[in-house]
Every structure is written in C-alpha cells, then in structure tokens.
Design a protein around this motif. Structure first.
Motif, PDB file in Angstrom:
ATOM      1  N   ILE A 144      49.026  47.217  15.902  1.00 42.81           N
ATOM      2  CA  ILE A 144      48.130  46.397  16.719  1.00 42.81           C
ATOM      3  C   ILE A 144      47.167  47.249  17.544  1.00 42.81           C
ATOM      4  CG2 ILE A 144      49.896  44.611  16.793  1.00 42.81           C
ATOM      5  CD1 ILE A 144      50.365  45.265  19.725  1.00 42.81           C
ATOM      6  N   ALA A 145      45.978  46.699  17.758  1.00 43.27           N
ATOM      7  CA  ALA A 145      44.931  47.375  18.526  1.00 43.27           C
ATOM      8  C   ALA A 145      45.390  47.579  19.963  1.00 43.27           C
ATOM      9  CB  ALA A 145      43.642  46.567  18.486  1.00 43.27           C
ATOM     10  N   THR A 146      45.116  48.779  20.494  1.00 43.26           N
ATOM     11  CA  THR A 146      45.743  49.197  21.746  1.00 43.26           C
ATOM     12  C   THR A 146      44.764  49.852  22.707  1.00 43.26           C
ATOM     13  OG1 THR A 146      47.659  49.633  20.327  1.00 43.26           O
ATOM     14  CG2 THR A 146      47.845  50.336  22.584  1.00 43.26           C
ATOM     15  N   GLU A 168      41.488  46.390  28.997  1.00 42.22           N
ATOM     16  CA  GLU A 168      42.013  46.127  27.653  1.00 42.22           C
ATOM     17  C   GLU A 168      43.501  46.461  27.566  1.00 42.22           C
ATOM     18  OE1 GLU A 168      38.097  46.563  24.748  1.00 42.22           O
ATOM     19  OE2 GLU A 168      39.637  48.133  24.746  1.00 42.22           O
ATOM     20  N   ILE A 169      43.922  47.549  28.202  1.00 41.81           N
ATOM     21  CA  ILE A 169      45.351  47.879  28.210  1.00 41.81           C
ATOM     22  C   ILE A 169      46.134  46.744  28.866  1.00 41.81           C
ATOM     23  CG2 ILE A 169      47.098  49.445  29.145  1.00 41.81           C
ATOM     24  CD1 ILE A 169      45.101  51.722  28.821  1.00 41.81           C
ATOM     25  N   ARG A 170      45.540  46.175  29.894  1.00 43.67           N
ATOM     26  CA  ARG A 170      46.188  45.028  30.550  1.00 43.67           C
ATOM     27  C   ARG A 170      46.304  43.854  29.583  1.00 43.67           C
ATOM     28  NH1 ARG A 170      44.121  42.226  36.231  1.00 43.67           N
ATOM     29  NH2 ARG A 170      45.858  40.747  36.439  1.00 43.67           N
ATOM     30  N   GLN A 171      45.260  43.604  28.787  1.00 42.91           N
ATOM     31  CA  GLN A 171      45.324  42.532  27.795  1.00 42.91           C
ATOM     32  C   GLN A 171      46.421  42.791  26.761  1.00 42.91           C
ATOM     33  OE1 GLN A 171      41.169  42.675  26.465  1.00 42.91           O
ATOM     34  NE2 GLN A 171      40.858  40.606  27.257  1.00 42.91           N
ATOM     35  N   VAL A 172      46.546  44.037  26.338  1.00 42.36           N
ATOM     36  CA  VAL A 172      47.590  44.385  25.370  1.00 42.36           C
ATOM     37  C   VAL A 172      48.964  44.112  25.972  1.00 42.36           C
ATOM     38  CG1 VAL A 172      48.630  46.227  24.002  1.00 42.36           C
ATOM     39  CG2 VAL A 172      46.147  46.109  24.244  1.00 42.36           C
ATOM     40  N   MET A 205      51.147  36.897  36.317  1.00 47.74           N
ATOM     41  CA  MET A 205      50.002  37.819  36.195  1.00 47.74           C
ATOM     42  C   MET A 205      50.494  39.265  36.138  1.00 47.74           C
ATOM     43  SD  MET A 205      47.175  36.127  36.090  1.00 47.74           S
ATOM     44  CE  MET A 205      45.949  37.336  36.593  1.00 47.74           C
ATOM     45  N   MET A 206      49.806  40.055  35.329  1.00 47.83           N
ATOM     46  CA  MET A 206      50.111  41.482  35.283  1.00 47.83           C
ATOM     47  C   MET A 206      49.601  42.143  36.561  1.00 47.83           C
ATOM     48  SD  MET A 206      51.539  41.639  32.333  1.00 47.83           S
ATOM     49  CE  MET A 206      51.749  43.410  32.290  1.00 47.83           C
ATOM     50  N   ARG A 207      49.990  43.389  36.770  1.00 49.61           N
ATOM     51  CA  ARG A 207      49.521  44.111  37.949  1.00 49.61           C
ATOM     52  C   ARG A 207      48.016  44.335  37.882  1.00 49.61           C
ATOM     53  NH1 ARG A 207      53.181  49.247  39.381  1.00 49.61           N
ATOM     54  NH2 ARG A 207      52.559  49.927  37.295  1.00 49.61           N
ATOM     55  N   GLU A 208      47.431  44.635  39.027  1.00 49.63           N
ATOM     56  CA  GLU A 208      45.997  44.881  39.086  1.00 49.63           C
ATOM     57  C   GLU A 208      45.662  46.145  38.296  1.00 49.63           C
ATOM     58  OE1 GLU A 208      47.794  46.533  42.950  1.00 49.63           O
ATOM     59  OE2 GLU A 208      48.088  44.820  41.590  1.00 49.63           O
ATOM     60  N   GLY A 213      43.372  42.319  19.855  1.00 42.50           N
ATOM     61  CA  GLY A 213      43.682  41.125  19.068  1.00 42.50           C
ATOM     62  C   GLY A 213      43.722  41.430  17.585  1.00 42.50           C
ATOM     63  N   ALA A 214      43.172  42.584  17.214  1.00 45.97           N
ATOM     64  CA  ALA A 214      43.194  42.999  15.808  1.00 45.97           C
ATOM     65  C   ALA A 214      44.562  43.590  15.469  1.00 45.97           C
ATOM     66  CB  ALA A 214      42.100  44.019  15.527  1.00 45.97           C
ATOM     67  N   ALA A 215      44.935  43.481  14.198  1.00 48.84           N
ATOM     68  CA  ALA A 215      46.190  44.058  13.723  1.00 48.84           C
ATOM     69  C   ALA A 215      46.042  44.446  12.265  1.00 48.84           C
ATOM     70  CB  ALA A 215      47.339  43.063  13.892  1.00 48.84           C
ATOM     71  N   ALA A 216      46.606  45.574  11.907  1.00 47.71           N
ATOM     72  CA  ALA A 216      46.605  46.022  10.509  1.00 47.71           C
ATOM     73  C   ALA A 216      47.904  45.572   9.856  1.00 47.71           C
ATOM     74  CB  ALA A 216      46.473  47.529  10.434  1.00 47.71           C
ATOM     75  N   TYR A 217      47.767  44.926   8.696  1.00 44.47           N
ATOM     76  CA  TYR A 217      48.952  44.432   7.993  1.00 44.47           C
ATOM     77  C   TYR A 217      49.231  45.202   6.701  1.00 44.47           C
ATOM     78  CZ  TYR A 217      45.760  41.936   4.839  1.00 44.47           C
ATOM     79  OH  TYR A 217      44.788  41.629   3.926  1.00 44.47           O
ATOM     80  N   ALA A 218      48.381  46.155   6.375  1.00 43.38           N
ATOM     81  CA  ALA A 218      48.594  46.994   5.194  1.00 43.38           C
ATOM     82  C   ALA A 218      48.073  48.388   5.469  1.00 43.38           C
ATOM     83  CB  ALA A 218      47.893  46.397   3.977  1.00 43.38           C
ATOM     84  N   ALA A 219      48.775  49.383   4.963  1.00 40.76           N
ATOM     85  CA  ALA A 219      48.388  50.783   5.132  1.00 40.76           C
ATOM     86  C   ALA A 219      48.787  51.550   3.875  1.00 40.76           C
ATOM     87  CB  ALA A 219      49.050  51.373   6.380  1.00 40.76           C
ATOM     88  N   PRO A 220      48.188  52.722   3.662  1.00 35.76           N
ATOM     89  CA  PRO A 220      48.317  53.377   2.363  1.00 35.76           C
ATOM     90  C   PRO A 220      49.492  54.325   2.197  1.00 35.76           C
ATOM     91  CG  PRO A 220      46.790  54.597   3.711  1.00 35.76           C
ATOM     92  CD  PRO A 220      47.234  53.423   4.545  1.00 35.76           C
TER      93      PRO A 220
END
Length: 372
Positions: free
Chosen positions: A338-340, A356-360, A1-4, A171-178
């Motif tokens: 990746i979403a952060t 959410e930071i904990r999830q990342v 488990m991550m920290r609280e 959980g989202a991620a960008a796989y292409a950028a301009p």
C-alpha cells in the motif's frame, strides 16, 4: 482523531535521524523496541542476523484482539538505501518533508514505520476494540528481502497482509509484483598481443558481444523486462581480452515466462562462448517470485472499505518493484503493498508528506477495526 501533524512529524524526524543502511540496522532496531515498548507493544527480535549478514534481527509483535477476530499482518522494513548516513529531515510549511539534498530521506520505509506506530498507539490509547494485529519490521529488504526471507513464518497467524512500501497516491495498492532474477555471464578466452599475434588469442569481449546482440532486451512484453546493466572486461587496448563479464536482470509478472527467458539467455551466452572456444561460467539468483492477489479476496475488499471510510478513493495497480509482500505470498499470506507517502525513492530528491502519513495511519486503524 489521530494526533496532530506536529507529533507525527516529531516521530518521523527522530526515525530519519537514525542511520539504518541495509544490514547495519542495529541502532534502529534498538530504538524501535524502545519506542513501541513505551506504548505497551513488545517487539521481539529474532536471530536472523547470521543468515542475513545484518547486525540486527527482524522485529515481530502481536497485539491480541477481539475473540474470534481474524488477524492481519502489517509489514514494513527498517533499512534504507545509500546514501543514508547522517540523514536529516527538512520540514516545509505545507507538510512536505525532504532531506537536505545530500542523502535519501528514508521515507522508504520510515514513513511506513511511523504510520504503523501512530495507528497502534491510537488503538491502545483510546482502548478501541480491534482485530489481532501482527507487526513485522524486517532488515535488509532493499537487498532482495533478506530479512523477510529469513523470518520464521510459523510465528505468524495472519492470512491477510499489508506491506507499507509503495510510492504514489494515498489509497493506491499494488496487487501484483514480479519475479526478479539477477544473473552473471563470464567468458574466459585467451590473451595475446593484439598487434603481433591476434590470431593466437580468443577474444572474450567479441564472444560476449555476439551473445548480447542476439538477446531480447528492454520491454519484452507488457509483463516482462530484461536488461544487461553491467559489462566489463579486458586489460589493455593492445591485448586480446582474455575475460569479460556481463551482468543483468529479468523481471516478469509471470514466473514461468521469467524462467523461460532466463534459460534462453543462458543458452545464447553458452553458444557464443563455445563457438569462440572460450570457457563459459554462469551464475543466477532467483531473488523474489511473482504473485498476484485476488481483487475479490479479503485483503483487497478490506483495504477498499478502509480507504473509502477515510474519504479517499482506492486504486489497485500492478508494480514492477519487489517487496516483502512477495515473500509473504510464498508463505500463503494474501496481501497488498500500500501507498505510504514515499516519493522519488532511492534518490536524494526523496520526499514525503506528514498529512499523508496521518492518512495512512487512519487507513490502518480502519483495517484493524474492520468487522471479522
């Protein structure tokens, strides 16, 4: 488990309290070296300040992993956009964090820095076997990836990267950028009194306006946008304007289309200037180059598994924003952004979420412990 969550909030809050506007990252770099050093990770600072204009260099570290494991690169940036002086994190009961409304929060990209720190701390404290992990914390990312562009990639072994620098659902991620190009078109005509001798003048604004009226702007196609965002010229209502300048940008997920459109812009401005017998000057800068990461490749597949293991749903998308990952791609490193937990970035309404930071961080741990 991550920290609280409270411990994660403490780290994030301290980072937010440090001023680190682009090219003024000295205090942040010093603190990060100390912070990571306390958990046995030595961040080495490079000497790119002269090239970038920053008062600090990029920070790089490598955590050697299991023999035979394939390394991965975790990328994040330490600079923040303005207004960012005297930032203060305001913590809310539901885990949301905002600024006090007078500055940005700096979750872009301090949420990412926090997530990397927590993941690495967890791996080391629990003595968990892991892949070789490389960490790159750059300066000047908000200024078209200045630090990343100046970095020496001969130091990097990884061919797989994850840049923590995306808004949206975890959980989202960008796989292409301009590709992103900025340009400046300057027209110099001839001043004359607009009431007595207008025919003796050459109206620079009129010439530039005719060019702009011919230019395709807005959403050119599903992969391309173009915009004239700044226009300035003239010195008085009774003077034929001698000079004016138009500035803008072009973005496209297709590099060739971006360059073709840039050429069209240049030619149209030049044509109208020449018709008016005005002098024309053109400047352009290729800031970042488009990439598209294979969704069937290792980076996407490993990310998909890491997110699912966390109990979340992976989502892949294209983005019209640039990041250090554009630079990684130019050096043969296959990566995702990746979403952060950064939302409404580049505004005083920016916010993030400690849970959410904990999830990342959990996703990063899963990436770092993926089977080779």
């Amino acid at each position: 488990m991550m920290r609280e969550n409270e411990k994660i909030a403490e780290v994030f809050g301290k980072l937010v309290s440090i001023d680190s506007p682009s090219l003024k990252e000295r205090e942040m770099a010093d603190y990060l070296k100390k912070l990571f050093g306390e958990i046995g990770v030595e961040l080495e600072e490079d000497q790119t300040g002269e090239a970038t204009g920053s008062n600090a260099g990029n920070l790089f570290a490598r955590l050697e992993g299991e023999a035979g494991s394939e390394p991965l690169l975790l990328g994040v940036h330490m600079d923040t956009v303005e207004p960012s002086r005297n930032k203060k994190a305001v913590f809310h009961p539901d885990g949301t964090v905002t600024s006090n409304g007078t500055t940005v929060l700096g979750a872009d990209d301090l949420a990412g820095v926090t997530a990397i720190y927590e993941a690495v701390r967890y791996l080391k404290e629990k003595n968990i076997p892991h892949r070789t992990v490389e960490i790159l914390i750059t300066t000047g990312e908000e200024l078209y990836c200045k630090g990343a562009n100046a970095f020496d990639y001969s130091k990097v072994r990884s061919k797989e990267a994850y840049a923590l620098d995306l808004s949206g659902k975890i959980g989202a991620a960008a796989y292409a950028a301009p590709t992103l190009i900025s340009f400046s078109a300057s027209v110099k005509g001839k001043a004359a009194h607009a009431g007595f001798y207008p025919e003796k003048g050459i109206n620079s604004i009129q010439a530039a306006a005719k060019a702009i009226a011919r230019l395709p702007q807005g959403r050119i196609d599903e992969n391309t946008t173009a915009n004239i965002g700044v226009f300035a010229g003239g010195t008085g209502t009774n003077i034929v304007p001698e000079a004016c300048t138009a500035k803008g940008e072009i973005r496209s997920l297709n590099h060739e289309i971006a360059m073709k459109l840039l050429k069209e812009y240049h030619e149209i401005f030049q044509e109208e200037a020449e018709k008016a017998r005005a002098v024309f000057e053109w400047e352009e800068k290729l800031n970042i180059i488009a990439y598209e990461t294979d969704l069937g490749g290792k980076a996407a597949e490993n990310y998909r598994k890491a997110v699912e293991k966390t109990g979340l749903e992976p989502e892949f998308e294209k983005t019209f924003g640039g990041s250090d990952n554009n630079v990684f791609a130019q050096h043969g490193i296959e990566g995702l952004v990746i979403a952060t937990s950064m939302n409404q970035v580049h505004s005083c309404s920016e916010y993030c979420s400690i849970p959410e930071i904990r999830q990342v961080s959990e996703i990063l741990v899963n990436l770092c412990t993926a089977e080779k």
